[in-house]
Write an enzyme that holds these catalytic residues in place. Structure first.
Site, PDB file in Angstrom:
ATOM      1  N   GLU A  58       0.827  -1.211   0.000  1.00  0.00           N
ATOM      2  CA  GLU A  58       0.000   0.000   0.000  1.00  0.00           C
ATOM      3  C   GLU A  58       0.858   1.258   0.000  1.00  0.00           C
ATOM      4  O   GLU A  58       0.577   2.233  -0.702  1.00  0.00           O
ATOM      5  CB  GLU A  58      -0.895   0.035   1.249  1.00  0.00           C
ATOM      6  CG  GLU A  58      -1.925  -1.079   1.326  1.00  0.00           C
ATOM      7  CD  GLU A  58      -1.437  -2.325   2.036  1.00  0.00           C
ATOM      8  OE1 GLU A  58      -0.240  -2.690   1.899  1.00  0.00           O
ATOM      9  OE2 GLU A  58      -2.248  -2.954   2.725  1.00  0.00           O
ATOM     10  N   CYS A  89      -2.244  -2.732   7.226  1.00  0.00           N
ATOM     11  CA  CYS A  89      -1.725  -2.675   8.601  1.00  0.00           C
ATOM     12  C   CYS A  89      -1.929  -1.260   9.158  1.00  0.00           C
ATOM     13  O   CYS A  89      -2.253  -0.315   8.428  1.00  0.00           O
ATOM     14  CB  CYS A  89      -0.249  -3.067   8.623  1.00  0.00           C
ATOM     15  SG  CYS A  89       0.860  -1.775   8.032  1.00  0.00           S
TER      16      CYS A  89
HETATM   17  N1  THU Z   1       1.923  -6.665   3.954  1.00  0.00           N
HETATM   18  C1  THU Z   1       1.535  -5.786   2.972  1.00  0.00           C
HETATM   19  O1  THU Z   1       2.293  -5.503   2.034  1.00  0.00           O
HETATM   20  N2  THU Z   1       0.297  -5.248   3.060  1.00  0.00           N
HETATM   21  C2  THU Z   1      -0.657  -5.632   3.963  1.00  0.00           C
HETATM   22  O2  THU Z   1      -1.774  -5.136   3.905  1.00  0.00           O
HETATM   23  C3  THU Z   1      -0.323  -6.630   4.983  1.00  0.00           C
HETATM   24  C4  THU Z   1       1.116  -6.967   5.102  1.00  0.00           C
HETATM   25  C5  THU Z   1       3.236  -7.337   3.812  1.00  0.00           C
HETATM   26  C6  THU Z   1       4.317  -6.908   4.744  1.00  0.00           C
HETATM   27  C7  THU Z   1       5.205  -8.150   4.742  1.00  0.00           C
HETATM   28  O3  THU Z   1       6.078  -8.103   3.630  1.00  0.00           O
HETATM   29  C8  THU Z   1       4.252  -9.296   4.535  1.00  0.00           C
HETATM   30  O4  THU Z   1       3.054  -8.714   4.035  1.00  0.00           O
HETATM   31  C9  THU Z   1       3.940 -10.097   5.773  1.00  0.00           C
HETATM   32  O5  THU Z   1       3.592  -9.276   6.818  1.00  0.00           O
END
Ligand code: THU
Length: 129
Positions: A58, A89
């Site tokens: 995001e 997150c």
């Molecule tokens: N992550 C995202 O890119 N976006 C989200 O909405 C949730 C989490 C990624 C961060 C990390 O690389 C992986 O997902 C696991 O947490």
């Protein structure tokens, strides 16, 4: 320019997820952010050996747009490569709130089960200086 639908935006997010760099979690995420003018910027999560340096899909989509001069957003879709729903997150919620407190947030396991919420529901009382 006619704007794309939530489902189309979701599909762009999912398509971009294949480019995620996620060797540590194995959790590939794609995001597609829609500007008020109808432009779309995609992003993926980019992980790092120093785990805390990881950036979510995001924030990559949003920073790509901002760095190209776009700051007004209407919607963001988030999709994973493996058909699992991902909700932004807390850090991403705050990051997006800076630009678009009422952003439409599209999530879901697949394009037939998308869920739409607003950022101000996901992050009540977000912080602004
Ligand atoms: N992550 C995202 O890119 N976006 C989200 O909405 C949730 C989490 C990624 C961060 C990390 O690389 C992986 O997902 C696991 O947490």
């Amino acid at each position: 320019m006619s704007k794309i639908t939530d489902i189309e935006l979701y599909k762009l997010a999912r398509k971009s997820a294949k480019n995620a760099y996620a060797p540590f979690s194995g959790f590939k995420v794609g995001a597609a952010i829609l500007t008020t003018g109808g432009d779309v910027f995609t992003g993926v999560n980019v992980e790092n050996s120093s785990y805390g340096a990881t950036i979510c899909a995001e924030r990559v989509a949003c920073t790509k747009a901002v760095s190209e001069g776009f700051r007004e957003f209407e919607a963001i879709a988030i999709a994973t490569y493996g058909g699992v729903e991902a909700s932004p997150c807390g850090m991403c919620r705050q990051f997006l709130f800076e630009f678009a407190p009422k952003l439409r947030v599209i999530t879901g396991k697949n394009e037939d089960e998308i869920e739409v919420s607003n950022l101000d529901e996901l992050l009540p009382k977000g912080f602004r200086l």
